[in-house]
Design an enzyme around this catalytic site. Structure first.
Site, mmCIF file in Angstrom:
data_model
loop_
_atom_site.group_PDB
_atom_site.id
_atom_site.type_symbol
_atom_site.label_atom_id
_atom_site.label_comp_id
_atom_site.label_asym_id
_atom_site.label_seq_id
_atom_site.Cartn_x
_atom_site.Cartn_y
_atom_site.Cartn_z
ATOM 1 N N HIS A 262 0.953 -1.242 -0.099
ATOM 2 C CA HIS A 262 -0.132 -0.036 -0.262
ATOM 3 C C HIS A 262 0.905 1.325 -0.053
ATOM 4 O O HIS A 262 1.924 1.256 0.846
ATOM 5 C CB HIS A 262 -1.024 0.002 1.151
ATOM 6 C CG HIS A 262 -2.085 0.846 0.881
ATOM 7 N ND1 HIS A 262 -1.994 2.409 1.164
ATOM 8 C CD2 HIS A 262 -3.466 0.579 0.453
ATOM 9 C CE1 HIS A 262 -3.212 2.683 0.771
ATOM 10 N NE2 HIS A 262 -3.890 1.753 0.444
ATOM 11 N N ASP A 313 -8.052 -5.233 -0.643
ATOM 12 C CA ASP A 313 -8.553 -6.104 -1.726
ATOM 13 C C ASP A 313 -8.280 -7.687 -1.435
ATOM 14 O O ASP A 313 -8.822 -8.458 -2.463
ATOM 15 C CB ASP A 313 -7.828 -5.681 -2.909
ATOM 16 C CG ASP A 313 -8.251 -4.094 -3.485
ATOM 17 O OD1 ASP A 313 -9.603 -4.022 -3.659
ATOM 18 O OD2 ASP A 313 -7.727 -3.386 -3.729
HETATM 19 C C1 LIG Z 1 -0.544 -0.621 -4.000
HETATM 20 C C2 LIG Z 1 0.746 -0.419 -4.733
HETATM 21 C C3 LIG Z 1 0.315 0.025 -6.103
HETATM 22 C C4 LIG Z 1 1.846 0.561 -4.075
HETATM 23 O O1 LIG Z 1 2.506 0.684 -4.855
HETATM 24 P P1 LIG Z 1 3.875 1.709 -4.476
HETATM 25 O O2 LIG Z 1 3.504 2.382 -3.188
HETATM 26 O O3 LIG Z 1 4.285 2.555 -5.953
HETATM 27 O O4 LIG Z 1 5.042 0.783 -4.332
HETATM 28 P P2 LIG Z 1 5.713 0.087 -5.327
HETATM 29 O O5 LIG Z 1 5.186 -0.517 -6.364
HETATM 30 O O6 LIG Z 1 6.930 1.114 -5.649
HETATM 31 O O7 LIG Z 1 6.471 -1.117 -4.361
HETATM 32 C C5 LIG Z 1 7.616 -0.865 -3.670
HETATM 33 C C6 LIG Z 1 8.439 -1.991 -3.481
HETATM 34 O O8 LIG Z 1 7.516 -3.229 -2.794
HETATM 35 C C7 LIG Z 1 7.365 -4.327 -3.786
HETATM 36 N N1 LIG Z 1 5.915 -4.532 -3.795
HETATM 37 C C8 LIG Z 1 5.183 -3.667 -3.649
HETATM 38 N N2 LIG Z 1 3.667 -4.389 -3.814
HETATM 39 C C9 LIG Z 1 3.958 -5.447 -3.953
HETATM 40 C C10 LIG Z 1 3.356 -6.745 -4.216
HETATM 41 N N3 LIG Z 1 1.896 -6.388 -4.206
HETATM 42 N N4 LIG Z 1 3.816 -7.991 -4.481
HETATM 43 C C11 LIG Z 1 5.082 -8.062 -4.426
HETATM 44 N N5 LIG Z 1 6.121 -6.895 -4.167
HETATM 45 C C12 LIG Z 1 5.500 -5.864 -4.145
HETATM 46 C C13 LIG Z 1 7.753 -3.734 -5.222
HETATM 47 O O9 LIG Z 1 8.193 -4.683 -6.205
HETATM 48 C C14 LIG Z 1 8.766 -2.662 -5.030
HETATM 49 O O10 LIG Z 1 9.779 -3.313 -4.563
HETATM 50 P P3 LIG Z 1 11.388 -2.927 -5.097
HETATM 51 O O11 LIG Z 1 11.696 -1.809 -4.314
HETATM 52 O O12 LIG Z 1 12.580 -4.000 -4.859
HETATM 53 O O13 LIG Z 1 11.280 -2.900 -6.584
HETATM 54 C C15 LIG Z 1 1.699 -1.750 -4.754
HETATM 55 O O14 LIG Z 1 1.914 -2.158 -3.797
HETATM 56 C C16 LIG Z 1 0.731 -2.655 -5.595
HETATM 57 O O15 LIG Z 1 0.935 -2.965 -6.914
HETATM 58 N N6 LIG Z 1 0.102 -3.737 -4.899
HETATM 59 C C17 LIG Z 1 -0.417 -4.685 -5.863
HETATM 60 C C18 LIG Z 1 -1.986 -4.325 -6.280
HETATM 61 C C19 LIG Z 1 -2.876 -4.169 -5.341
HETATM 62 O O16 LIG Z 1 -3.143 -4.922 -4.438
HETATM 63 N N7 LIG Z 1 -3.545 -2.738 -5.260
HETATM 64 C C20 LIG Z 1 -4.598 -2.303 -4.483
HETATM 65 C C21 LIG Z 1 -4.181 -1.375 -3.324
HETATM 66 S S1 LIG Z 1 -5.500 -1.019 -2.228
#
Ligand SMILES: CC(C)(COP(=O)(O)OP(=O)(O)OC[C@H]1O[C@@H](n2cnc3c(N)ncnc32)[C@H](O)[C@@H]1OP(=O)(O)O)[C@@H](O)C(=O)NCCC(=O)NCCS
Length: 377
Positions: A262, A313
């Site tokens: 998140h 979710d």
């Molecule tokens: C929610 C979300 C978009 C937040 O994104 P963000 O703040 O931009 O965080 P990032 O995508 O940059 O992730 C940061 C790190 O955690 C990891 N990470 C984050 N969510 C992850 C997940 N669901 N599974 C595996 N790794 C994850 C990323 O790969 C990244 O690692 P790195 O620094 O080694 O590359 C992201 O956690 C995600 O894509 N989650 C899955 C989708 C989801 O469940 N969305 C609903 C949100 S309520």
């Protein structure tokens, strides 16, 4: 040239509006609507009461709540034209695309479409909240070749949605589970879809345009679309003994596991706490705990190996699935709830508006570049 301030990718930690609707403390795992803890609302409130709280800024008195419940019930009615559009869309469209298109079309029949007063916009908020439930249920009935079930104005929103969807009165436990899910999803500060709604509203475009923008933003798997992606993953895994291999494979390929991580919470998403308990309860009461067991194992692995918590979710997926809801309706159901928060934010934006227009840090070729005539390129 004016020096532009640098920013973090994805506007992380950027404060982009004043708002009195939703308070989040991501480090302490706090979420509240108008200052009231989500835990208390989930235990004691109803979706209609939360709508009142989000729109009016305070809890309703008994008569006010009864009136709002009846008003949302009345507003669940949609026109014949909307149903006919849904019948056309049902041939090829997905539920989320159909919802986006139908909500845009709703402005056509809205009696306040060209009215701009706060009272007219508040009526539109109420109307959209009612109508979205009917659109999601009617679209599903139509694509299954079944007759549309008209709304029953006397019933609560969660109960009537399940009745319109399935054509029969739902069990009280299923109604309460959905009602709690609607409470938990109702608002979440400046999430991507709410921000999209506010950006559109800030141009002084109408409420229907703002909500159409929001639905488009909600659809993506990084936002509301994650709940559908979670259930597809659980189905693909299929049994508890396959979880470890599946998750290890995903992590080895550096793929994201949907329903985890998140932008704001560094601790557990407080909504996930309720949804986990609800998933367990629904599973145990039905005697079929596979989806809950698979979810728990995934959660343990992701906690251990990535130090990531699940978000709203993750467990909502198994809850909806066990309630018999088709996977591609999960994100539309998110919209069915979040419409309350979107409209509250649009009303707040209109009440104190300034165009939202940020800047970009230019990374293209240095200025000035020569213009090469076409014959010389
Ligand atoms: C929610 C979300 C978009 C937040 O994104 P963000 O703040 O931009 O965080 P990032 O995508 O940059 O992730 C940061 C790190 O955690 C990891 N990470 C984050 N969510 C992850 C997940 N669901 N599974 C595996 N790794 C994850 C990323 O790969 C990244 O690692 P790195 O620094 O080694 O590359 C992201 O956690 C995600 O894509 N989650 C899955 C989708 C989801 O469940 N969305 C609903 C949100 S309520």
């Amino acid at each position: 040239m004016v020096e532009l301030r640098s920013f973090k990718e994805g506007l992380e930690d950027v404060v982009a509006a004043d708002s009195s609707i939703c308070y989040i403390d991501g480090e302490r795992g706090i979420l509240s609507y108008r200052g009231i803890a989500i835990h208390e609302l989930a235990e004691k409130s109803s979706f209609e009461e939360v709508c009142f709280l989000l729109w009016e800024g305070r809890l309703p008195r008994k008569a006010e709540l009864d009136e709002l419940r009846a008003a949302i019930g009345r507003e669940r009615a949609v026109t014949r034209e909307t149903l006919s559009l849904l019948a056309t869309l049902a041939r090829t469209s997905t539920p989320m695309d159909a919802l986006r298109t139908a909500v845009s079309e709703l402005s056509d029949s809205d009696p306040d479409a060209r009215e701009w007063s706060p009272a007219a916009n508040r009526r539109k908020a109420l109307r959209l909240t009612g109508q979205i439930a009917t659109i999601v249920a009617a679209f599903h009935r139509l694509r299954e070749g079944k007759a549309v079930v008209p709304p029953d104005t006397g019933r609560g929103h969660a109960e009537d949605f399940l009745r319109m969807l399935n054509g029969e009165t739902a069990r009280a436990a299923a109604v309460r589970a959905l009602d709690i899910a609607l409470i938990l999803h109702a608002d979440h500060e400046l999430n991507a879809s709410t921000f999209a709604a506010r950006v559109t509203a800030a141009t002084l475009a109408d409420m229907h345009s703002a909500i159409t923008s929001a639905i488009g933003a909600l659809k993506g798997p990084l936002h509301g679309g994650a709940n559908e992606a979670v259930i597809r993953m659980l189905i693909e895994i299929g049994s508890l003994d396959r979880v470890d291999e599946y998750i290890h494979g995903k992590l080895a390929r550096r793929e994201k596991v949907m329903g985890f991580g998140h932008r704001v919470y560094t601790t557990e998403d407080p909504r996930a706490t309720h949804l986990r308990a609800m998933s367990k309860e629904v599973a145990e009461s039905s005697g079929e705990t596979t989806w809950y067991d698979i979810s728990r194992r995934i959660e343990k692995l992701i906690n251990e190996e990535k130090n990531l918590n699940c978000n709203v979710d993750f467990y909502s997926a198994s809850v909806y699935f066990m309630l018999g809801i088709p996977p591609d309706l999960f994100t539309p159901i998110f919209a069915l709830s979040r419409i309350s928060g979107w409209t509250a934010h649009v009303l707040e934006q209109y009440a104190n508006n300034r165009l939202i227009r940020p800047r970009a840090e230019y990374t293209g070729p240095a200025y000035p570049q020569p213009y090469t005539p076409i014959e010389a390129r």
